[in-house]
Design a protein around this motif. Structure first.
Motif: not given
Length: 803
Positions: A717-722, A726-734, A797-803
Motif C-alpha cells: 500500500f505504501a508503494d501505491l501511495r508513492l 489516493t487514500v480513497g482509491q486504496l480504500h476502494r481497491l481493498a 482503513r487502519f493500514v492505509v492512513r492519510s499520510r
C-alpha cells in the motif's frame, strides 16, 4: 536459536498478534469443550437414596447381552454389551423374608418405587426441585436414606407424607395420579433427609405400606435394602450393591440421564476441535508466508533450510505456549456459560455442573502447541527454500511445488466424504453427526487444494465483480495474481459458511419433517384430550358421547437386540377405538394388530431385515422380554417412535404408564396442539447453540485472518501511495478485493453445503433440497458475506492512513 526466536517475537509483535489471538481462542475453545465432555462423562448421581443401607439387592436396571464369535485357531471372542433400562425390574416377593433369616442382618426393607404425578386441587402440577420427577415409596422405605419426620405423622390409608421441598409448594390435599388411577389424598406429614429438604433430582412421596401395590401397580419390590454387620448374603438372589454402587438400585427415571448429553458434548468437542485446528493451521501458515522476505534475508546471512524450519517451529511453540497461558483459563468460564445455556434448553440435567479437570486443561494446551508447531513446520517446508536473492526483491514468492501432495490429500478426503454420504444411512439417528463428518472432509479437501481451488473461481468472479473503473480492474488483477493470499482468506470463509449452514439447514429440515409428519398423522383428529392420565381413564374419555374414533398413546422405550448388541428405541403404546381412525401412521405393509403384536417403522425394519409375520423378542421398560409378532410397517415415525406396542402391555411394564396424548375424532377434546414435540424443540435449540459457538469462533477467525492479510500489505500500500494513489482509491481497491474474495469463499462454501444438504435431504424422504430452509440459507449468506466485507475493509482503513 531460542534467543533468536525470542528476539524475533519481540521485534515483530504486531505481525504475530493475529497468530497469538487465534491460538488463545483455539486453546480456550478446546479447553472448554474438553471440560464439558469430561464433566458429563464423570458425572454421577447427586445423592444416594440408599445411603443408610449396608447393601442393596436390585432388580434389573439394564439389559446385558453376551455374544461369542469364533476366531482363528479355534479361539472364541466374547463381548458383552449393556443398554440402560428406562424402568426398573422387580424382585421376588419372598426375597425380603429370606434375607431376614440371614445371620447378622438386623433390618430388611422391601422398597417398591414408582414415578407418580401430583397436583394441587386446582390442577397446578407439583414437581421436585429443578422440575425433578416425584417418586412414590412405602413409608418403610424412608429408613433407607434415611428420611425422618419434621412434622406430622406416618401416613395411613388415603394419606401421604411429602419431602419438605414438595410440601412447601403443595397444600393440605393433593391429587395423586399413577398408572392405576387418580386419587385425592391428604398430606399428613413432612419428612426430609438429614441436612437438606429433599434429595437432589427427585421428589419423595411416602404412602402407607398397605397401599403401595394399589397405587403403584407394583406387586413386588424394585429393590431390597439390607442393614446389619458381618452378614453374608446367599448367592443367586440378584445383583448385590454396596458402597457407592448402591445408588444404581434407584429408578433410572429418578436419576439424571447423561446419555444424551454425552453425545451432545461429544459433538461439541468434535465441532470445536475441527474448527480450532482448521483455523489455527491456516493462521500459522499465513503468518509464515508473510515473512518470506525475512526468511530470504536469513538465507542470505547463511541460514540453512533446516535451521529456518527449527526456528519457525520454536517460534510457534513459544508463541503458542504464551497464548495457552491466557487461553486455558478462559476455557473454564466458556464451558460454564455453554453448560448453563444447555441446562436452560433442557438438553442436559439441571444438576449438571462443569468440573475443572487439570488433565483436560493440559491436553487442550498440548493440542494447541502441537497444532501451532505442526502448522509452522508444514508452512515452512517450502517457505524456507526461498532464494536468498529474494531478500533484495520488492516481493518474495515461495518456491512452487507440492501440487501432487495437495491433490492427493484432496482426493483422499473427498473420497472419504463420498463414502460417508454414500454408504452411511443418513436417514437414521447417526445422520446429523455423519453429515458433519462429510462436511469436515470436504472442507479439508478445499483447504488442501487451496490456491488450486481458488484460482479458477477467482478468474471468473474477478472478471464479473472487477468490472467498472480502473480500481475494479486493478483489484481483479491483484486477486488473480495473488491466489495464495485469496485462498488464505477465503478458506476460513468457506469453513464459516459451510460448517454452520449444514448444521442449521439439516437441523431445520429434521424439525420441519417431524412437524409435517405429526400434522399428517393427526390430520383426521378433531381434538386432543390432555395426556398424563391412566389408561382406564383414557378409555372413558375415548368412550364419551360423540367421539367416533380415538387413538390413545403411551410413550415408552423398548430394547431390541441386534448382532449381540441391545439397542434402545423410542416407542409408543397404542390403543385405537371407534369406527373412524384418529391417527394415521401411513402403514405400508400389514395392519395394526392387537395383543401379542407390534408395529415398526420402515427405517427399523430395513435395518433389521424384519418382515410382517416375524416374531421378535422385545425388552420392555422394566426389562421383561416379550416375544411379539410384527403386524405392520409404518412410515410416519418422526417425533413419534420406531416401535408401536399394545397399550395394555406398555401400561403393565412401564413404571409411569400414563398417556402421552389422546387423539379424538368426532367431538370433544379441545384444540389440537403444536406439531413439534418438546424433545424436538430442545434438540433444535441444542443445534442452534452449537452453531452460535461455532459461528462466533469462525467469525473471529475470519476477522483475524483478514487483519493479518491487510497488515502484511503495508509495504504494498505504501508503494501505491508513492506511485500517486489516493487514500480513497486504496480504500476502494481493498473493498473491491474483499468483495471478490468473499464471493469466492461463499461460492465454495455453497458448493460444499449444497452437496451435503442435498444428499442428506434425499436420505430423509427422497426429495432433493439444496436449500432446505431458504430463509436460513439467505440469512447465513448475508451474515457471512457482510462480516467478510467488514473484515476485509476495516483493517485496510487502519493500514492505509492519510499520510
Amino acid at each position: 536459536m531460542i534467543r533468536l526466536a525470542l528476539g524475533t517475537l519481540r521485534t515483530h509483535r504486531a505481525a504475530y498478534a493475529g497468530t497469538f489471538f487465534a491460538t488463545v481462542l483455539a486453546v480456550a475453545l478446546l479447553c472448554g469443550a474438553g471440560l464439558l465432555l469430561a464433566s458429563v462423562l464423570t458425572a454421577g448421581p447427586p445423592a444416594d437414596r440408599f445411603a443408610a443401607a449396608d447393601a442393596v439387592i436390585s432388580g434389573a436396571r439394564d439389559v446385558t447381552v453376551t455374544s461369542s464369535k469364533p476366531k482363528k485357531k479355534d479361539k472364541i471372542k466374547t463381548k458383552t454389551k449393556t443398554e440402560r433400562l428406562t424402568g426398573a425390574g422387580t424382585l421376588p416377593a419372598g426375597l425380603a423374608d429370606r434375607l431376614r433369616a440371614v445371620p447378622g442382618v438386623s433390618l430388611v426393607v422391601a422398597d417398591a418405587a414408582a414415578p407418580v404425578r401430583i397436583a394441587t386441587p386446582d390442577g397446578r402440577a407439583v414437581l421436585g426441585a429443578d422440575d425433578a420427577p416425584v417418586i412414590a415409596h412405602g413409608w418403610a422405605s424412608a429408613a433407607v436414606t434415611p428420611f425422618t419426620l419434621r412434622s406430622g405423622h406416618a401416613p395411613g390409608p388415603g394419606e401421604v407424607v411429602l419431602d419438605a421441598d414438595l410440601a412447601g409448594r403443595a397444600g393440605e390435599t393433593v391429587v395423586l395420579t399413577s398408572r392405576t388411577g387418580v386419587r385425592t389424598v391428604r398430606v399428613v406429614g413432612v419428612a426430609a433427609p438429614a441436612g437438606r429438604d429433599a434429595l437432589p433430582a427427585q421428589g419423595a412421596l411416602f404412602l402407607a405400606d398397605s397401599e403401595v401395590a394399589a397405587v403403584t401397580g407394583l406387586a413386588d419390590p424394585t429393590a431390597v435394602a439390607v442393614f446389619g454387620t458381618g452378614f453374608a448374603l446367599p448367592p443367586g438372589i440378584g445383583e448385590v450393591l454396596t458402597g457407592d454402587d448402591k445408588v444404581r438400585a434407584d429408578l433410572p427415571g429418578a436419576l439424571p440421564d447423561y446419555i444424551a448429553p454425552i453425545s451432545i458434548f461429544g459433538f461439541v468437542i468434535g465441532l470445536t476441535g475441527f474448527a480450532a485446528v482448521f483455523v489455527l493451521t491456516g493462521t500459522v501458515t499465513l503468518g509464515v508466508r508473510q515473512r518470506l522476505r525475512e526468511l530470504a534475508l536469513l538465507r542470505t546471512a547463511g541460514a540453512t533450510p533446516g535451521q529456518l524450519r527449527r526456528l519457525l517451529g520454536l517460534e510457534s511453540l513459544l508463541l503458542a505456549g504464551l497464548a495457552a497461558v491466557v487461553g486455558a483459563p478462559l476455557g473454564v468460564p466458556f464451558a460454564a456459560l455453554v453448560a448453563g445455556r444447555f441446562r436452560t434448553l433442557g438438553a442436559v440435567p439441571a444438576q449438571f455442573e462443569v468440573r475443572v479437570n487439570v488433565l483436560v486443561v493440559l491436553a487442550a494446551v498440548l493440542v494447541g502447541l502441537l497444532v501451532a508447531y505442526a502448522g509452522a513446520r508444514l508452512a515452512g517446508r517450502r517457505a524456507v527454500r526461498i532464494a536468498p536473492t529474494q531478500a533484495l526483491a520488492e516481493t518474495a514468492v515461495a518456491p512452487s511445488g507440492g501440487t501432487a501432495a495437495r491433490v492427493l490429500a484432496a482426493l483422499i478426503t473427498t473420497a472419504g466424504a463420498v463414502a460417508v454420504l454414500t454408504f452411511v444411512p443418513l436417514g437414521g439417528p447417526l445422520g446429523m453427526g455423519m453429515s458433519f463428518v462429510a462436511t469436515a472432509l470436504l472442507l479439508c479437501a478445499v483447504a488442501a487444494l487451496g490456491p488450486l481451488a481458488v484460482r479458477p473461481l477467482t478468474t471468473i468472479v474477478s472478471r464479473v465483480l472487477g468490472a467498472g473503473g480502473a480500481t475494479g480492474r486493478l483489484a481483479a488483477m491483484v486477486t488473480r495474481a495473488e491466489s495464495r493470499r485469496v485462498a488464505a482468506v477465503a478458506v476460513p470463509l468457506v469453513l464459516m459458511f459451510a460448517l454452520n449452514a449444514v448444521m442449521l439447514l439439516n437441523g431445520a429440515l429434521l424439525t420441519d419433517l417431524a412437524a409435517s409428519e405429526q400434522a399428517a398423522r393427526t390430520a383426521a383428529a378433531t381434538g386432543r384430550a390432555p395426556g398424563g392420565m391412566p389408561l382406564a381413564e383414557a378409555r372413558r374419555v375415548a368412550a364419551a358421547p360423540g367421539v367416533t374414533g380415538a387413538a390413545i398413546t403411551l410413550p415408552t422405550r423398548a430394547i431390541v437386540v441386534r448382532d449381540g448388541k441391545p439397542e434402545d428405541y423410542a416407542a409408543q403404546g397404542l390403543l385405537t377405538t371407534g369406527t373412524e381412525p384418529a391417527l394415521d401412521l401411513d402403514v405400508r405393509a400389514g395392519a395394526l394388530g392387537g395383543a401379542g403384536t407390534f408395529a415398526a417403522s420402515a427405517y427399523l425394519t430395513g435395518q433389521y431385515g424384519w418382515h410382517v409375520g416375524d416374531t421378535v423378542p422385545v425388552r420392555l421398560a422394566d426389562g421383561a422380554e416379550v416375544p411379539l409378532r410384527l403386524a405392520a410397517v409404518y412410515d410416519r415415525a418422526r417425533g413419534f417412535g420406531d416401535l408401536v406396542l399394545p397399550a395394555d402391555l406398555v401400561a403393565a411394564h412401564d413404571a409411569e404408564g400414563l398417556t402421552g396424548a389422546i387423539w379424538l375424532r368426532g367431538g370433544g377434546g379441545g384444540s389440537l396442539p403444536d406439531a413439534v414435540a418438546p424433545a424436538d424443540s430442545n434438540q433444535q435449540g441444542a443445534w442452534e447453540l452449537m452453531v452460535v459457538v461455532s459461528l462466533g469462533f469462525t467469525a473471529i477467525a475470519v476477522v483475524n485472518t483478514f487483519a493479518m492479510a491487510a497488515a502484511g500489505r503495508r509495504r504494498e500500500f505504501a508503494d501505491l501511495r508513492l506511485a500517486g494513489a489516493t487514500v480513497g482509491q486504496l480504500h476502494r481497491l481493498a473493498a473491491r478485493e474483499a468483495l471478490i474474495t468473499v464471493a469466492v469463499g461463499l461460492v465454495l462454501g455453497a458448493l460444499v453445503t449444497g452437496v451435503v444438504t442435498g444428499v442428506f435431504s434425499v436420505a430423509q424422504d427422497g426429495t432433493l433440497r439444496l436449500f432446505a430452509d431458504p430463509r436460513t440459507y439467505l440469512t447465513m449468506l448475508g451474515t457471512v458475506g457482510g462480516l467478510g466485507l467488514l473484515a476485509g475493509v476495516l483493517p485496510a482503513r487502519f493500514v492505509v492512513r492519510s499520510r
